[in-house]
Design a protein around this motif. Structure first.
Motif, PDB file in Angstrom:
ATOM      1  N   SER A  17     -13.999 -23.981 -39.286  1.00  0.00           N
ATOM      2  CA  SER A  17     -13.225 -24.548 -40.384  1.00  0.00           C
ATOM      3  C   SER A  17     -13.798 -25.898 -40.800  1.00  0.00           C
ATOM      4  O   SER A  17     -14.754 -26.391 -40.204  1.00  0.00           O
ATOM      5  N   ARG A  18     -13.178 -26.501 -41.796  1.00  0.00           N
ATOM      6  CA  ARG A  18     -13.622 -27.776 -42.373  1.00  0.00           C
ATOM      7  C   ARG A  18     -15.095 -27.704 -42.781  1.00  0.00           C
ATOM      8  O   ARG A  18     -15.982 -28.263 -42.155  1.00  0.00           O
ATOM      9  N   PRO A  19     -15.388 -27.012 -43.876  1.00  0.00           N
ATOM     10  CA  PRO A  19     -16.784 -26.882 -44.298  1.00  0.00           C
ATOM     11  C   PRO A  19     -17.405 -28.216 -44.703  1.00  0.00           C
ATOM     12  O   PRO A  19     -16.826 -28.980 -45.460  1.00  0.00           O
ATOM     13  N   LYS A  20     -18.575 -28.460 -44.176  1.00  0.00           N
ATOM     14  CA  LYS A  20     -19.366 -29.639 -44.544  1.00  0.00           C
ATOM     15  C   LYS A  20     -20.066 -29.401 -45.883  1.00  0.00           C
ATOM     16  O   LYS A  20     -20.189 -30.296 -46.722  1.00  0.00           O
ATOM     17  N   SER A  21     -20.524 -28.174 -46.078  1.00  0.00           N
ATOM     18  CA  SER A  21     -21.115 -27.740 -47.348  1.00  0.00           C
ATOM     19  C   SER A  21     -20.917 -26.244 -47.465  1.00  0.00           C
ATOM     20  O   SER A  21     -20.842 -25.539 -46.459  1.00  0.00           O
ATOM     21  N   ALA A  22     -20.825 -25.766 -48.696  1.00  0.00           N
ATOM     22  CA  ALA A  22     -20.628 -24.331 -48.932  1.00  0.00           C
ATOM     23  C   ALA A  22     -21.170 -23.989 -50.315  1.00  0.00           C
ATOM     24  O   ALA A  22     -20.732 -24.560 -51.323  1.00  0.00           O
ATOM     25  N   PRO A  62     -22.429 -25.514 -36.756  1.00  0.00           N
ATOM     26  CA  PRO A  62     -22.206 -24.066 -36.900  1.00  0.00           C
ATOM     27  C   PRO A  62     -22.403 -23.656 -38.356  1.00  0.00           C
ATOM     28  O   PRO A  62     -21.824 -24.266 -39.263  1.00  0.00           O
ATOM     29  N   THR A  63     -23.212 -22.640 -38.584  1.00  0.00           N
ATOM     30  CA  THR A  63     -23.549 -22.211 -39.942  1.00  0.00           C
ATOM     31  C   THR A  63     -23.386 -20.706 -40.073  1.00  0.00           C
ATOM     32  O   THR A  63     -23.773 -19.955 -39.189  1.00  0.00           O
ATOM     33  N   VAL A  64     -22.811 -20.309 -41.202  1.00  0.00           N
ATOM     34  CA  VAL A  64     -22.620 -18.886 -41.507  1.00  0.00           C
ATOM     35  C   VAL A  64     -23.377 -18.557 -42.787  1.00  0.00           C
ATOM     36  O   VAL A  64     -23.253 -19.264 -43.792  1.00  0.00           O
ATOM     37  N   PHE A  65     -24.172 -17.509 -42.727  1.00  0.00           N
ATOM     38  CA  PHE A  65     -24.838 -16.970 -43.912  1.00  0.00           C
ATOM     39  C   PHE A  65     -24.277 -15.580 -44.195  1.00  0.00           C
ATOM     40  O   PHE A  65     -24.148 -14.764 -43.274  1.00  0.00           O
ATOM     41  N   HIS A  66     -23.951 -15.324 -45.439  1.00  0.00           N
ATOM     42  CA  HIS A  66     -23.651 -13.969 -45.898  1.00  0.00           C
ATOM     43  C   HIS A  66     -24.774 -13.568 -46.844  1.00  0.00           C
ATOM     44  O   HIS A  66     -24.940 -14.177 -47.919  1.00  0.00           O
ATOM     45  N   PHE A  67     -25.562 -12.589 -46.452  1.00  0.00           N
ATOM     46  CA  PHE A  67     -26.658 -12.107 -47.292  1.00  0.00           C
ATOM     47  C   PHE A  67     -26.217 -10.827 -47.994  1.00  0.00           C
ATOM     48  O   PHE A  67     -25.892  -9.829 -47.342  1.00  0.00           O
ATOM     49  N   TYR A  68     -26.211 -10.866 -49.311  1.00  0.00           N
ATOM     50  CA  TYR A  68     -25.833  -9.697 -50.101  1.00  0.00           C
ATOM     51  C   TYR A  68     -26.977  -8.677 -50.092  1.00  0.00           C
ATOM     52  O   TYR A  68     -28.154  -9.036 -50.022  1.00  0.00           O
ATOM     53  N   TYR A  69     -26.607  -7.412 -50.204  1.00  0.00           N
ATOM     54  CA  TYR A  69     -27.611  -6.344 -50.261  1.00  0.00           C
ATOM     55  C   TYR A  69     -28.628  -6.628 -51.357  1.00  0.00           C
ATOM     56  O   TYR A  69     -29.818  -6.343 -51.207  1.00  0.00           O
ATOM     57  N   LEU A  88     -26.312 -13.575 -54.391  1.00  0.00           N
ATOM     58  CA  LEU A  88     -27.360 -13.163 -53.457  1.00  0.00           C
ATOM     59  C   LEU A  88     -27.097 -13.617 -52.024  1.00  0.00           C
ATOM     60  O   LEU A  88     -27.481 -12.931 -51.078  1.00  0.00           O
ATOM     61  N   ALA A  89     -26.475 -14.770 -51.862  1.00  0.00           N
ATOM     62  CA  ALA A  89     -26.230 -15.281 -50.509  1.00  0.00           C
ATOM     63  C   ALA A  89     -25.162 -16.361 -50.557  1.00  0.00           C
ATOM     64  O   ALA A  89     -24.973 -17.029 -51.579  1.00  0.00           O
ATOM     65  N   ILE A  90     -24.478 -16.513 -49.443  1.00  0.00           N
ATOM     66  CA  ILE A  90     -23.530 -17.604 -49.236  1.00  0.00           C
ATOM     67  C   ILE A  90     -23.966 -18.342 -47.980  1.00  0.00           C
ATOM     68  O   ILE A  90     -24.345 -17.709 -46.980  1.00  0.00           O
ATOM     69  N   GLU A  91     -23.932 -19.673 -48.033  1.00  0.00           N
ATOM     70  CA  GLU A  91     -24.262 -20.493 -46.862  1.00  0.00           C
ATOM     71  C   GLU A  91     -23.154 -21.527 -46.669  1.00  0.00           C
ATOM     72  O   GLU A  91     -22.824 -22.266 -47.593  1.00  0.00           O
ATOM     73  N   ILE A  92     -22.583 -21.550 -45.464  1.00  0.00           N
ATOM     74  CA  ILE A  92     -21.505 -22.489 -45.167  1.00  0.00           C
ATOM     75  C   ILE A  92     -21.818 -23.212 -43.856  1.00  0.00           C
ATOM     76  O   ILE A  92     -22.033 -22.569 -42.823  1.00  0.00           O
ATOM     77  N   GLU A  93     -21.856 -24.543 -43.898  1.00  0.00           N
ATOM     78  CA  GLU A  93     -21.965 -25.360 -42.690  1.00  0.00           C
ATOM     79  C   GLU A  93     -20.577 -25.896 -42.355  1.00  0.00           C
ATOM     80  O   GLU A  93     -19.910 -26.473 -43.218  1.00  0.00           O
ATOM     81  N   TYR A  94     -20.161 -25.705 -41.119  1.00  0.00           N
ATOM     82  CA  TYR A  94     -18.810 -26.094 -40.708  1.00  0.00           C
ATOM     83  C   TYR A  94     -18.825 -27.311 -39.779  1.00  0.00           C
ATOM     84  O   TYR A  94     -19.762 -27.501 -38.993  1.00  0.00           O
ATOM     85  N   GLU A  95     -17.748 -28.097 -39.876  1.00  0.00           N
ATOM     86  CA  GLU A  95     -17.566 -29.250 -38.991  1.00  0.00           C
ATOM     87  C   GLU A  95     -16.900 -28.851 -37.675  1.00  0.00           C
ATOM     88  O   GLU A  95     -17.244 -29.358 -36.609  1.00  0.00           O
ATOM     89  N   ASP A  96     -15.901 -27.973 -37.752  1.00  0.00           N
ATOM     90  CA  ASP A  96     -15.072 -27.668 -36.585  1.00  0.00           C
ATOM     91  C   ASP A  96     -15.270 -26.238 -36.107  1.00  0.00           C
ATOM     92  O   ASP A  96     -15.429 -25.318 -36.916  1.00  0.00           O
ATOM     93  N   LEU A 325     -24.307 -15.427 -37.972  1.00  0.00           N
ATOM     94  CA  LEU A 325     -23.679 -16.581 -37.327  1.00  0.00           C
ATOM     95  C   LEU A 325     -24.747 -17.352 -36.557  1.00  0.00           C
ATOM     96  O   LEU A 325     -25.425 -16.791 -35.696  1.00  0.00           O
ATOM     97  N   CYS A 326     -24.904 -18.629 -36.910  1.00  0.00           N
ATOM     98  CA  CYS A 326     -25.818 -19.520 -36.195  1.00  0.00           C
ATOM     99  C   CYS A 326     -24.975 -20.539 -35.437  1.00  0.00           C
ATOM    100  O   CYS A 326     -24.330 -21.399 -36.055  1.00  0.00           O
TER     101      CYS A 326
END
Length: 388
Positions: A17-22, A62-69, A88-96, A325-326
């Protein structure tokens, strides 16, 4: 509000939670999901960022990538089929990050009502077109999929959906969700695109499905005797071996050739492959080698992706893409099967389903398998008319 959840084990999940960037990335722009403002940003810059991330390295946050087909279409040289407005893709860096026990749910079910599904005539037409390609030697297996649309009568609080989902028993090993303020990605994926650990890369293709009865061991004996099911898995296992070999010089090994996998109401078969890495590998090279997963395309990969563009008259989107999930030195990527994309305020759910078509396939059986995969997801949600 933006957050992600991932199944961690049978009794707990990871919440970020608490995204640093998205950001959500398109071909020439990206949308800042925190501010809501678009920015000029070429896709090449995002790919360069992926090239700078090493599998062996640690992520600071902690970083989450969603890669679209659809990103896979570009990576495979089929970018001419992807327009400027396709995500094409979503990238979210989280604080918590927090590990939590399985929640208690206020909901007893998700009351989904069917809106639209593929007709038999539509499916049979596409199936026959694929059979022509198979007979002409253009391919060996094609994964044919369709969207299924549902709605709820009322707007459901996304937290209630998340709690209900993660309260269920028997979630897929790679189950996850991400809420983006109104849109939600909800996946009960049992399938691994890749998992990096201690200089080894693993992948786990799933191919072969049958409805599970009370005694799954008897069902497994029946599946093992099915030449078509064996052939499907062998083709994709061989494709994945070649994909892994593109990463590094040592040969990929098949650790498990054919093993059972149980999911709600269904029995699958899968294999497990690995390759030992002797050099640093970037995330971009990993995607160029493995993405999209061979089990959701077919063989040979690029040619069948062209055929899929011919017969599937919709964008797969996040379905058949991958979620990565990274976390510290962990890098775990799913294949987004058993996956729905939700619009909370519009009360709309879109779920994708399909299966591999070979020369031994029969249209009625393949259509029925696709329907059973939808029923498996609806059973998990305890939708009206579907009970475990």
């Amino acid at each position: 509000m933006i957050y992600s959840r991932f199944k961690w084990n049978e009794n707990s999940f990871l919440e970020l939670s608490r995204p640093k960037s998205a950001f959500i990335y398109f071909r020439t722009t990206r949308l800042n999901l925190i501010t809501g403002f678009p920015e000029t940003y070429r896709l090449e810059l995002f790919l360069k960022r992926l090239e700078g991330i090493e599998l062996q390295g640690k992520m600071k946050t902690p970083t989450v990538f969603h890669f679209y087909y659809d990103l896979g279409l570009i990576l495979m040289g089929l970018g001419h089929t992807v327009d400027e407005n396709t995500p094409l893709a979503i990238e979210i860096e989280y604080e918590d990050k927090k590990f939590k026990k399985s929640p208690k749910s206020r909901l007893k079910s998700i009351p989904l009502k069917s809106l639209e599904r593929p007709s038999w005539s539509e499916y049979k037409s596409a199936f026959n077109h694929i059979q022509e390609h198979l007979l002409n030697g253009n391919c060996y297996q094609v994964n044919l999929t369709y969207p299924y649309d549902f709605e709820t009568e009322e707007v459901i609080d996304p937290r209630d959906i998340a709690d209900f989902f993660f309260a269920q028993k028997g979630l897929g090993a790679y189950a996850h969700l991400t809420f983006l303020g109104d849109e939600m990605i909800l996946s009960n994926s049992p399938e691994c695109l890749f998992q990096y650990q201690n200089n080894k890369m693993y992948t786990m293709p799933i191919k072969g499905t049958m409805k599970r009865g009370k005694d799954w061991k008897k069902d497994w004996e029946k599946m093992k005797a099915d030449v078509k099911e064996e052939g499907e898995l062998n083709m994709i296992t061989d494709l994945l071996r070649n994909d892994l070999n593109r990463l590094d010089k040592p040969e990929a090994r098949v650790i498990k050739k054919r093993s059972p996998l149980l999911v709600p109401n269904l029995l699958h078969q899968h294999s497990v492959l690995s390759v030992e890495l002797t050099q640093k590998i970037s995330l971009l090279k990993t995607l160029e080698s493995l993405f999209p997963g061979g089990s959701v395309t077919g063989a040979p990969k690029k040619r069948v992706m062209e055929i899929i563009q011919e017969v599937e008259r919709y964008s797969r989107g996040i379905y058949c893409g991958s979620t990565l999930l990274c976390l510290n030195d962990k890098k775990i990527a799913s294949i987004n099967i058993r996956t729905a994309q939700l619009s909370i305020m519009d009360r709309l759910w879109r779920y994708g389903a399909g299966g591999g078509v070979t020369l031994l396939s029969r249209a009625p059986a393949e259509y029925q398998e696709m329907e059973e995969k939808v029923a498996s997801f609806l059973t998990l949600l305890a939708a009206p008319g579907y009970k475990a």
